[in-house]
Design an enzyme around this catalytic site. Sequence first.
Site, PDB file in Angstrom:
ATOM      1  N   PHE A 282       0.808  -1.218   0.000  1.00  0.00           N
ATOM      2  CA  PHE A 282       0.000   0.000   0.000  1.00  0.00           C
ATOM      3  C   PHE A 282       0.841   1.268   0.000  1.00  0.00           C
ATOM      4  O   PHE A 282       0.378   2.329  -0.421  1.00  0.00           O
ATOM      5  CB  PHE A 282      -0.957  -0.007   1.200  1.00  0.00           C
ATOM      6  CG  PHE A 282      -0.347   0.394   2.515  1.00  0.00           C
ATOM      7  CD1 PHE A 282      -0.521   1.673   3.023  1.00  0.00           C
ATOM      8  CD2 PHE A 282       0.395  -0.514   3.265  1.00  0.00           C
ATOM      9  CE1 PHE A 282       0.027   2.048   4.246  1.00  0.00           C
ATOM     10  CE2 PHE A 282       0.950  -0.151   4.484  1.00  0.00           C
ATOM     11  CZ  PHE A 282       0.760   1.135   4.973  1.00  0.00           C
ATOM     12  N   LYS A 283       2.063   1.171   0.443  1.00  0.00           N
ATOM     13  CA  LYS A 283       2.881   2.377   0.548  1.00  0.00           C
ATOM     14  C   LYS A 283       3.260   2.949  -0.813  1.00  0.00           C
ATOM     15  O   LYS A 283       3.676   4.100  -0.916  1.00  0.00           O
ATOM     16  CB  LYS A 283       4.100   2.089   1.417  1.00  0.00           C
ATOM     17  CG  LYS A 283       3.659   1.793   2.848  1.00  0.00           C
ATOM     18  CD  LYS A 283       4.747   1.405   3.800  1.00  0.00           C
ATOM     19  CE  LYS A 283       4.128   1.098   5.166  1.00  0.00           C
ATOM     20  NZ  LYS A 283       5.108   0.727   6.184  1.00  0.00           N
ATOM     21  N   ASP A 284       3.079   2.158  -1.876  1.00  0.00           N
ATOM     22  CA  ASP A 284       3.292   2.694  -3.222  1.00  0.00           C
ATOM     23  C   ASP A 284       2.350   3.853  -3.525  1.00  0.00           C
ATOM     24  O   ASP A 284       2.698   4.762  -4.281  1.00  0.00           O
ATOM     25  CB  ASP A 284       3.070   1.599  -4.274  1.00  0.00           C
ATOM     26  CG  ASP A 284       4.188   0.577  -4.312  1.00  0.00           C
ATOM     27  OD1 ASP A 284       5.353   0.960  -4.111  1.00  0.00           O
ATOM     28  OD2 ASP A 284       3.895  -0.614  -4.544  1.00  0.00           O
TER      29      ASP A 284
ATOM     30  N   THR B 107       7.885   0.204   3.600  1.00  0.00           N
ATOM     31  CA  THR B 107       8.162   1.608   3.284  1.00  0.00           C
ATOM     32  C   THR B 107       9.455   1.729   2.478  1.00  0.00           C
ATOM     33  O   THR B 107       9.535   2.513   1.530  1.00  0.00           O
ATOM     34  CB  THR B 107       8.276   2.451   4.566  1.00  0.00           C
ATOM     35  OG1 THR B 107       6.998   2.520   5.195  1.00  0.00           O
ATOM     36  CG2 THR B 107       8.735   3.867   4.259  1.00  0.00           C
TER      37      THR B 107
END
Length: 466
Positions: free
Chosen positions: A111-113, A144
Amino acid sequence: MKYISTRGQAPALGFEDVMLTGLASDGGLYIPESLPQYSAEEMKKLAELDYPSLAVEIVRPFVSDFLNEAKLQQIVGDTYKVFRHKAVAPLTQLGTNEWVMELFHGPTLAFKDFALQLLGRLLDESLGRRNEKAVILGATSGDTGSAAIEGCRACEHVDIFIMHPHNRVSEVQRRQMTTVLADNVHNIAIEGTFDDCQALVKASFADQSFLGEKRRLVAVNSINWARIMAQVVYYFYAALSLGAPEKEVSFSVPTGNFGDIFAGYIAKKMGLPVKKLIVATNCNDILHRFFADNSYSKEQLAPTLSPSMDIMVSSNFERLLFDVQDRNGEQLKLMMEAFDKTGSISIDNNRWQAVKVLFDSDRSSDEDVVSTIKQVSDDCSGYLLDPHTAIGVKAARTCSVDVATPIVILATAHPVKFPEAIVRAGLREPELPVWLSDLHERPEKYDVLKDDMKGLHGYIQSTLNL
């Protein structure tokens, strides 16, 4: 829009300076002075948009003093065209009114993309205008780091140093970082925990003299407001897809640092009809203990099958406490100083009860994780959850949520990143996507350092020839 520090002593800044500064000069975190509001009629129009167009609409008020409309559209378009699903953040139904939002279709399967692909492009735009060079120093518990590296590897004005706890991230997570051999990418394994890495970052930002005057230090960890801003978008996207504004929607969020779920809190404050935000943690459960017992206290860190959440202290929690304390920076500053000294704080009971109207929480053991992965696979035609998402599913099913209200579990990573949990559930180890199939054969490059600030600073100076 102006941004203020949670500790009340730093000057208010515009978006560009907040993005480049990261941590406020008084040790606090930046947060918008006020938030844009969306009416039901405005949200109905937003519901017609695809993900990139929605992102432009949600992000625009936060960056209006930095980017014009054309540049914002270009940067957002470039950010999300690298995702490998047309919907960008597709929803998959697990059961009646139970949905998984797949946030793992970006370049690094996490999700950090969503935030770091955007942040890398915003940083390069800003530094290019200023004709400056920056040093990104970050700490990662797993995802991250690779997302930051992938977002910044092509940046012309950035050197990036990412620290991970040595032998405490999964092999796929490590290799996604250490096999990027770009000249501006530097990986460091710290002999310690993620919290040790995070402490080195914070201490380095407090004293940046080791860089001299020619470079500035920039944070890409979730303390950087730009990351929270980007994550707000997918809360709107999911809720609008499931019937908002006419329907309320709840969210279950696997979280360690509190940044991802705080984005949901911001979405709620902007007008999105969010009924419940469920904080889903593993046994490193400082957040669950706060929401369950009003006890925000440090305990010994334990390694788990969900290593991205193996965090002792949640950096972004200060942002919520600031709101809970009526945005009184001086009071919040005293509270955080007390936490630094004693390792434990609580808040006034009336304030705590008010927080619990919106928030609920749950904690999962490794055994819970494995059984949830197996159960969902059995019930949903072999659908695989990564261990963090499994924690979110278990929390959604444990906490008392109105069955008539749709609930969205944030799938924070692709299961291939955590094969140990899948195998322990009695399932076949997932295969890497075709475009990553040779990951285990790619050469790695990283250095192992002791948990020592002087040694870290010397390493950075030597690498950059400062």
